[in-house]
Motif scaffolding. Structure first.
Motif, short mmCIF file in Angstrom:
data_model
loop_
_atom_site.label_atom_id
_atom_site.label_comp_id
_atom_site.label_asym_id
_atom_site.label_seq_id
_atom_site.Cartn_x
_atom_site.Cartn_y
_atom_site.Cartn_z
N ILE A 1 -23.69 9.67 16.61
CA ILE A 1 -22.77 9.11 17.59
C ILE A 1 -23.07 9.71 18.97
CG2 ILE A 1 -20.36 8.93 18.31
CD1 ILE A 1 -21.06 7.09 16.01
N GLY A 2 -23.39 10.98 19.01
CA GLY A 2 -23.73 11.61 20.28
C GLY A 2 -24.95 10.99 20.92
N HIS A 3 -25.95 10.65 20.11
CA HIS A 3 -27.15 9.99 20.64
C HIS A 3 -26.79 8.61 21.21
CE1 HIS A 3 -31.16 7.81 19.66
NE2 HIS A 3 -31.21 8.29 20.89
N VAL A 4 -25.98 7.86 20.49
CA VAL A 4 -25.55 6.54 20.98
C VAL A 4 -24.78 6.70 22.29
CG1 VAL A 4 -24.09 4.54 20.51
CG2 VAL A 4 -25.47 5.53 18.67
N HIS A 5 -23.89 7.67 22.33
CA HIS A 5 -23.10 7.90 23.54
C HIS A 5 -24.00 8.14 24.74
CE1 HIS A 5 -21.13 10.48 26.55
NE2 HIS A 5 -20.06 9.76 26.31
N ASP A 6 -24.96 9.06 24.59
CA ASP A 6 -25.82 9.38 25.72
C ASP A 6 -26.68 8.18 26.14
OD1 ASP A 6 -24.74 11.89 25.58
OD2 ASP A 6 -26.46 12.82 24.60
N PHE A 7 -27.21 7.46 25.15
CA PHE A 7 -28.04 6.27 25.42
C PHE A 7 -27.25 5.22 26.20
CE2 PHE A 7 -29.05 1.93 24.10
CZ PHE A 7 -30.40 1.83 24.41
N PHE A 8 -26.06 4.87 25.72
CA PHE A 8 -25.28 3.80 26.34
C PHE A 8 -24.67 4.26 27.66
CE2 PHE A 8 -21.77 0.41 25.42
CZ PHE A 8 -22.38 -0.47 26.29
N ALA A 9 -24.18 5.51 27.71
CA ALA A 9 -23.57 6.01 28.94
C ALA A 9 -24.59 6.08 30.07
CB ALA A 9 -22.95 7.39 28.69
N ASP A 10 -25.81 6.54 29.77
CA ASP A 10 -26.85 6.60 30.81
C ASP A 10 -27.15 5.20 31.35
OD1 ASP A 10 -27.02 9.31 30.48
OD2 ASP A 10 -28.88 9.28 29.33
N PHE A 11 -27.22 4.21 30.45
CA PHE A 11 -27.46 2.83 30.88
C PHE A 11 -26.32 2.33 31.76
CE2 PHE A 11 -26.14 -1.56 29.82
CZ PHE A 11 -27.14 -2.24 30.49
N LEU A 12 -25.08 2.55 31.33
CA LEU A 12 -23.93 2.01 32.05
C LEU A 12 -23.77 2.64 33.43
CD1 LEU A 12 -21.39 1.90 29.09
CD2 LEU A 12 -22.36 -0.08 30.28
N ARG A 13 -24.08 3.90 33.55
CA ARG A 13 -23.94 4.56 34.85
C ARG A 13 -25.01 4.09 35.85
NH1 ARG A 13 -22.96 9.50 31.46
NH2 ARG A 13 -20.71 9.93 31.57
N ALA A 14 -26.16 3.67 35.33
CA ALA A 14 -27.27 3.33 36.22
C ALA A 14 -27.50 1.83 36.40
CB ALA A 14 -28.56 3.96 35.68
N VAL A 15 -26.94 0.99 35.53
CA VAL A 15 -27.26 -0.44 35.56
C VAL A 15 -26.92 -1.06 36.91
CG1 VAL A 15 -25.02 -1.15 34.58
CG2 VAL A 15 -27.04 -2.62 34.29
N ASP A 16 -27.81 -1.94 37.38
CA ASP A 16 -27.56 -2.66 38.62
C ASP A 16 -28.11 -4.08 38.50
OD1 ASP A 16 -30.37 -2.67 39.21
OD2 ASP A 16 -30.20 -0.74 40.20
N ASP A 17 -27.96 -4.85 39.54
CA ASP A 17 -28.31 -6.27 39.48
C ASP A 17 -29.82 -6.53 39.48
OD1 ASP A 17 -25.79 -7.52 39.25
OD2 ASP A 17 -25.37 -7.04 41.35
N GLU A 18 -30.63 -5.50 39.61
CA GLU A 18 -32.08 -5.67 39.51
C GLU A 18 -32.56 -5.50 38.07
OE1 GLU A 18 -33.68 -6.68 42.19
OE2 GLU A 18 -31.73 -6.55 43.22
N ASP A 19 -31.71 -4.95 37.21
CA ASP A 19 -32.15 -4.62 35.85
C ASP A 19 -32.64 -5.82 35.03
OD1 ASP A 19 -32.10 -1.91 35.90
OD2 ASP A 19 -30.10 -1.70 35.07
N PRO A 20 -31.97 -6.97 35.06
CA PRO A 20 -32.49 -8.09 34.26
C PRO A 20 -33.93 -8.45 34.59
CG PRO A 20 -30.24 -8.55 34.93
CD PRO A 20 -30.67 -7.30 35.67
N ASP A 21 -34.29 -8.42 35.87
CA ASP A 21 -35.67 -8.72 36.25
C ASP A 21 -36.61 -7.58 35.87
OD1 ASP A 21 -35.17 -11.24 37.31
OD2 ASP A 21 -34.60 -10.42 39.26
N ARG A 22 -36.17 -6.35 36.01
CA ARG A 22 -37.01 -5.21 35.65
C ARG A 22 -37.32 -5.22 34.15
NH1 ARG A 22 -34.26 -1.94 39.78
NH2 ARG A 22 -32.59 -1.49 38.32
N ILE A 23 -36.30 -5.58 33.35
CA ILE A 23 -36.46 -5.60 31.89
C ILE A 23 -37.24 -6.83 31.46
CG2 ILE A 23 -35.18 -5.77 29.71
CD1 ILE A 23 -33.00 -4.08 31.07
N GLY A 24 -37.12 -7.92 32.23
CA GLY A 24 -37.84 -9.14 31.92
C GLY A 24 -37.09 -10.08 31.00
N VAL A 25 -35.74 -10.06 31.07
CA VAL A 25 -34.97 -10.96 30.23
C VAL A 25 -34.98 -12.37 30.82
CG1 VAL A 25 -33.50 -9.16 29.30
CG2 VAL A 25 -32.83 -10.30 31.42
N SER A 26 -34.81 -13.36 29.96
CA SER A 26 -34.91 -14.75 30.41
C SER A 26 -33.58 -15.43 30.61
CB SER A 26 -35.72 -15.55 29.38
OG SER A 26 -35.11 -15.50 28.10
N PHE A 27 -32.45 -14.79 30.25
CA PHE A 27 -31.15 -15.46 30.41
C PHE A 27 -30.71 -15.42 31.86
CE2 PHE A 27 -30.33 -11.21 28.51
CZ PHE A 27 -29.73 -10.59 29.57
#
Length: 293
Positions: free
Chosen positions: A267-293
């Motif tokens: 659970i600690g690993h999941v927490h750190d993984f998801f929390a790091d993403f949520l704190r840093a996510v921005d509107d450029e991320d979909p293009d950086r990741i390459g998602v098609s939606f």
């Protein structure tokens, strides 16, 4: 199950109030008494003002019996398939087993534990609204319970999903932080694509997440914990390590058992993984990741 009415069998009348019309394949089809009860619950939810006490529901004895049956069955499966942390969270929340709890009954416990409170949801809540209120320590929750004829199956997210699946996690400080961070992230970004990205990572963690424990995969996600059948079959899924790009690009079907899941080491690993993403996510991320939606 490809008929959307199965998991959203609700329309609105000319006055703007919700009304249920269950299709033939729905467990409640033809049960006028259950339909009336569902309509009454939906009406109470539609009248509710967020931030005020949740309305008290007049549950039928059949509803209470359904809750008791589900609680007994899921308790056995949680002992076998749920993460040890989940069992501890549930014990701390200590939901009643003899009757369907009222939301305020659960809220009195959650507020003392983490400050969170459940607020009534009617039908599908718009995604920005559903996730956004998490920043205010509120969680939209259904108040109806599935039809008594099929206690171990529901095509819709019902009060079992909310209380057995989500509420124990909302009562844990570490996991409740992830819900809050989700709400803050959704309110911070502007692009619908970014909100969809956040939603997908939420889906594969807090809704359908698993961890590795003593050499076995065990469930902690709400969708798994509240599903009798899926708990018994989730280990047959393609279970992959946590990976943001794969989560963002993996399609899923909300009406079926999940065929791809992602596992953290703890659970600690999941927490750190998801929390790091949520704190840093921005509107450029979909293009950086390459998602098609």
């Amino acid at each position: 199950m490809d008929d959307p009415a199965l998991y959203a069998p609700m329309t609105y009348d000319e006055s703007g109030y919700p009304r249920y019309a269950f299709p033939v394949d729905h467990p409640a089809h033809g049960d006028d008494d259950y339909t009336r009860r569902r309509n009454r619950i939906a009406f109470q939810g539609a009248e509710h003002v967020v931030g005020t006490p949740a309305p008290e529901i007049d549950y039928h004895e059949l509803d209470h019996q359904t809750w008791r049956n589900i609680q007994r069955a899921l308790a056995e499966r949680h002992a076998e398939y749920a993460a040890a942390d989940v069992v501890a969270w549930a014990a701390a929340l200590d939901l009643p087993t003899d009757h369907v709890p009222q939301l305020e009954e659960v809220n009195s416990r959650l507020r003392r534990m983490t400050g969170y409170a459940l607020t009534p949801a009617v039908g599908f809540v718009p995604i920005e609204q559903f996730y956004g209120v998490l920043a205010d320590e509120k969680f939209y929750a259904a108040q109806f319970i599935r039809h008594h004829s099929q206690p171990f199956f529901s095509p819709e997210a019902d009060v079992v999903h909310e209380l057995v699946g989500h509420s124990p996690a909302l009562g844990n400080d570490k996991v409740a932080e992830l819900y809050r961070l989700t709400g803050e992230a959704v309110r911070r970004v502007e692009s619908p694509r970014t909100i969809e990205l956040i939603s997908r990572v939420f889906w594969f963690t807090l809704e359908y997440g698993v961890i590795e424990e003593n050499g076995l995969h065990r469930a902690y996600g709400a969708g798994l914990l509240s599903s009798f059948g899926e708990l018994e079959s989730f280990r047959k899924a393609d279970i992959r390590p946590l990976n943001l790009t794969e989560m963002a690009t993996t399609e899923y079907d909300i009406t079926d058992y999940q065929h791809v899941l992602f596992a953290g080491r703890s659970i600690g690993h999941v927490h750190d993984f998801f929390a790091d993403f949520l704190r840093a996510v921005d509107d450029e991320d979909p293009d950086r990741i390459g998602v098609s939606f």
